[in-house]
Design an enzyme around this catalytic site. Sequence first.
Site, PDB file in Angstrom:
ATOM      1  N   HIS A  31       0.959   7.653   7.809  1.00 40.63           N
ATOM      2  CA  HIS A  31       0.484   7.493   9.187  1.00 40.63           C
ATOM      3  C   HIS A  31       0.193   8.874   9.769  1.00 40.63           C
ATOM      4  O   HIS A  31       0.980   9.808   9.591  1.00 40.63           O
ATOM      5  CB  HIS A  31       1.521   6.760  10.023  1.00 40.63           C
ATOM      6  CG  HIS A  31       1.955   5.456   9.418  1.00 40.63           C
ATOM      7  ND1 HIS A  31       1.090   4.414   9.201  1.00 40.63           N
ATOM      8  CD2 HIS A  31       3.156   5.047   8.938  1.00 40.63           C
ATOM      9  CE1 HIS A  31       1.742   3.408   8.641  1.00 40.63           C
ATOM     10  NE2 HIS A  31       2.993   3.777   8.462  1.00 40.63           N
ATOM     11  N   ARG A  77      -4.539   4.394   3.783  1.00 41.92           N
ATOM     12  CA  ARG A  77      -4.102   3.805   2.510  1.00 41.92           C
ATOM     13  C   ARG A  77      -4.829   4.445   1.331  1.00 41.92           C
ATOM     14  O   ARG A  77      -5.959   4.920   1.473  1.00 41.92           O
ATOM     15  CB  ARG A  77      -4.366   2.296   2.495  1.00 41.92           C
ATOM     16  CG  ARG A  77      -3.690   1.522   3.621  1.00 41.92           C
ATOM     17  CD  ARG A  77      -4.076   0.048   3.571  1.00 41.92           C
ATOM     18  NE  ARG A  77      -3.432  -0.708   4.635  1.00 41.92           N
ATOM     19  CZ  ARG A  77      -3.930  -0.865   5.856  1.00 41.92           C
ATOM     20  NH1 ARG A  77      -5.097  -0.304   6.168  1.00 41.92           N
ATOM     21  NH2 ARG A  77      -3.291  -1.570   6.765  1.00 41.92           N
ATOM     22  N   LYS A 137      -7.178  -3.573   0.763  1.00 43.12           N
ATOM     23  CA  LYS A 137      -7.823  -3.091   1.979  1.00 43.12           C
ATOM     24  C   LYS A 137      -8.520  -1.756   1.731  1.00 43.12           C
ATOM     25  O   LYS A 137      -8.445  -1.176   0.650  1.00 43.12           O
ATOM     26  CB  LYS A 137      -6.778  -2.956   3.100  1.00 43.12           C
ATOM     27  CG  LYS A 137      -6.166  -4.272   3.542  1.00 43.12           C
ATOM     28  CD  LYS A 137      -5.215  -4.075   4.717  1.00 43.12           C
ATOM     29  CE  LYS A 137      -4.653  -5.393   5.209  1.00 43.12           C
ATOM     30  NZ  LYS A 137      -3.736  -5.223   6.368  1.00 43.12           N
ATOM     31  N   HIS A 174       4.521   6.711   1.659  1.00 47.39           N
ATOM     32  CA  HIS A 174       5.544   5.704   1.412  1.00 47.39           C
ATOM     33  C   HIS A 174       4.887   4.378   1.042  1.00 47.39           C
ATOM     34  O   HIS A 174       3.679   4.189   1.221  1.00 47.39           O
ATOM     35  CB  HIS A 174       6.453   5.518   2.641  1.00 47.39           C
ATOM     36  CG  HIS A 174       5.716   5.107   3.876  1.00 47.39           C
ATOM     37  ND1 HIS A 174       5.117   6.024   4.719  1.00 47.39           N
ATOM     38  CD2 HIS A 174       5.479   3.892   4.437  1.00 47.39           C
ATOM     39  CE1 HIS A 174       4.560   5.399   5.736  1.00 47.39           C
ATOM     40  NE2 HIS A 174       4.756   4.102   5.585  1.00 47.39           N
ATOM     41  N   LYS A 216       2.221   7.264  14.484  1.00 41.56           N
ATOM     42  CA  LYS A 216       2.995   6.082  14.122  1.00 41.56           C
ATOM     43  C   LYS A 216       4.212   6.445  13.269  1.00 41.56           C
ATOM     44  O   LYS A 216       4.373   5.952  12.155  1.00 41.56           O
ATOM     45  CB  LYS A 216       2.102   5.083  13.379  1.00 41.56           C
ATOM     46  CG  LYS A 216       2.706   3.680  13.219  1.00 41.56           C
ATOM     47  CD  LYS A 216       1.830   2.843  12.318  1.00 41.56           C
ATOM     48  CE  LYS A 216       2.458   1.480  12.063  1.00 41.56           C
ATOM     49  NZ  LYS A 216       1.751   0.708  11.034  1.00 41.56           N
ATOM     50  N   SER A 262       0.737  -1.252   0.000  1.00 34.45           N
ATOM     51  CA  SER A 262       0.000   0.000   0.000  1.00 34.45           C
ATOM     52  C   SER A 262       0.767   1.303   0.000  1.00 34.45           C
ATOM     53  O   SER A 262       1.675   1.529   0.778  1.00 34.45           O
ATOM     54  CB  SER A 262      -1.008   0.011   1.143  1.00 34.45           C
ATOM     55  OG  SER A 262      -0.471  -0.069   2.398  1.00 34.45           O
ATOM     56  N   GLN A 313       0.719   4.591   1.414  1.00 38.97           N
ATOM     57  CA  GLN A 313       0.143   4.862   2.716  1.00 38.97           C
ATOM     58  C   GLN A 313       0.871   5.996   3.420  1.00 38.97           C
ATOM     59  O   GLN A 313       1.945   6.428   3.003  1.00 38.97           O
ATOM     60  CB  GLN A 313       0.210   3.612   3.593  1.00 38.97           C
ATOM     61  CG  GLN A 313       1.627   3.121   3.856  1.00 38.97           C
ATOM     62  CD  GLN A 313       1.665   1.873   4.727  1.00 38.97           C
ATOM     63  OE1 GLN A 313       1.960   1.940   5.909  1.00 38.97           O
ATOM     64  NE2 GLN A 313       1.365   0.724   4.114  1.00 38.97           N
ATOM     65  N   GLU A 334       7.830   5.910  11.983  1.00 41.73           N
ATOM     66  CA  GLU A 334       8.506   4.617  11.904  1.00 41.73           C
ATOM     67  C   GLU A 334       9.817   4.719  11.135  1.00 41.73           C
ATOM     68  O   GLU A 334      10.037   5.643  10.352  1.00 41.73           O
ATOM     69  CB  GLU A 334       7.588   3.561  11.275  1.00 41.73           C
ATOM     70  CG  GLU A 334       7.064   3.895   9.903  1.00 41.73           C
ATOM     71  CD  GLU A 334       5.979   2.927   9.433  1.00 41.73           C
ATOM     72  OE1 GLU A 334       5.421   2.186  10.266  1.00 41.73           O
ATOM     73  OE2 GLU A 334       5.685   2.928   8.230  1.00 41.73           O
TER      74      GLU A 334
END
Length: 406
Positions: free
Chosen positions: A106, A286, A292, A267, A129, A102, A104, A131
């Site tokens: 956050h 997403r 999804k 990303h 989130k 995906s 996506q 990361e």
Amino acid sequence: MTAIRLACSVNSYHWGKHGLDSKAAQFAATNPDVTIDANQPYAELWMGTHPSGPSRVFGTDTELAAVIDENPDAALGASVSQRYDGKLPFLFKVLSIEKALSIQAHPDKQLAKLLHTERPNVYKDGNHKPEMSIALTDFIAMSGFRPLDQISGFLDTYPEFRALTANSAAEFQRAAATGNDQERRAALKQLFSELMNARPEDVQLQLDTLLARVRGEYAELDVSEPALVQRLSAEYPGDVGVFCVFMLNVLKLQPGDAFYMGPNDPHAYVFGDCVECMATSDNVVRAGLTPKLRDVPVLVDMLTYDYGLPAHKLLQPRVDGAHAIYDPPIDEFTVVRSHVAVGQSAALPALQGPQIVLVAEGQGQLVAGDETLPLSPGLVYFVCPGTQCMLTATDGALVTYTAHCL
């Protein structure tokens, strides 16, 4: 309490590598309760307390979260316990990617709280989130928007891309060439929005035309635009996310290379194995390359529209002897990659916060306080604050990854 061996959860998302080709599966197989099926994808190994994939004390049904809840100050350190309400502030993972996962981003803390309040069935918690990923193998990802002149060039080179952004392409190219930063970000947002909201039948038409032009034989790690278009189209036929190769930076990493993804930063992972650390959350917005739920309006609106060369996405470690220290610009976690030559030892200092140690390569011993524990690929230990640790390599070079919070 000094160090606790963990049994960690492994999941089988469709994009994972199959059987023991997956690092996540290889590491999970150190738990005798786990049987690896060669025909099953194994995508992620979770090390931490998140309820979607909680780690347990090895050989028991006791969750790590329960150990921490019993005495948060002892398990986390008083400072970490106080700042994070007695909870482990990071989630550590191993990802093994066969198919891209995906387009996506956050959310930041403010948006995460809002999304969780409005749609708790989709956005499961109210935390941000941020990361960081460190490659375990050759690794391909997309992260952040390309320099605008590159995107502008692709609008001229790939008429199919331009056809899907016909209403915004000209203004984008003008802003990219002569606009100020505010105008450029606004034009980039309009271009991305038009692309991601393109009608599926238009996407399919333009993608079929594009594929007919670029189809060929490409190496597995080829990151040219034609190679990526063909790869992603095979994995997600007719998906608008394929056209993101013309908008997002492509990163080709070698083992030990790392990049950081802050809040509201687009990303996608394309291929390879990595360790990943993040704030304890599972919030994902997403918009492409996924079966999804897609939340295109939220994704388009939330992004910062930063742009630039791919090098600015990379995170360079600070080297201290056997240790490479990856320290992103957030408080929840730091990751240390330790490389200990055979017959040698290296100390992990006694920290005032929790640590999770993952063994990636080699054999050896972990001396934690007055305990001596085995080290081999896939073993995972939770190390309590104030514990002095010594890593010793006994059979081949020893490579470990340690996530911690101070």
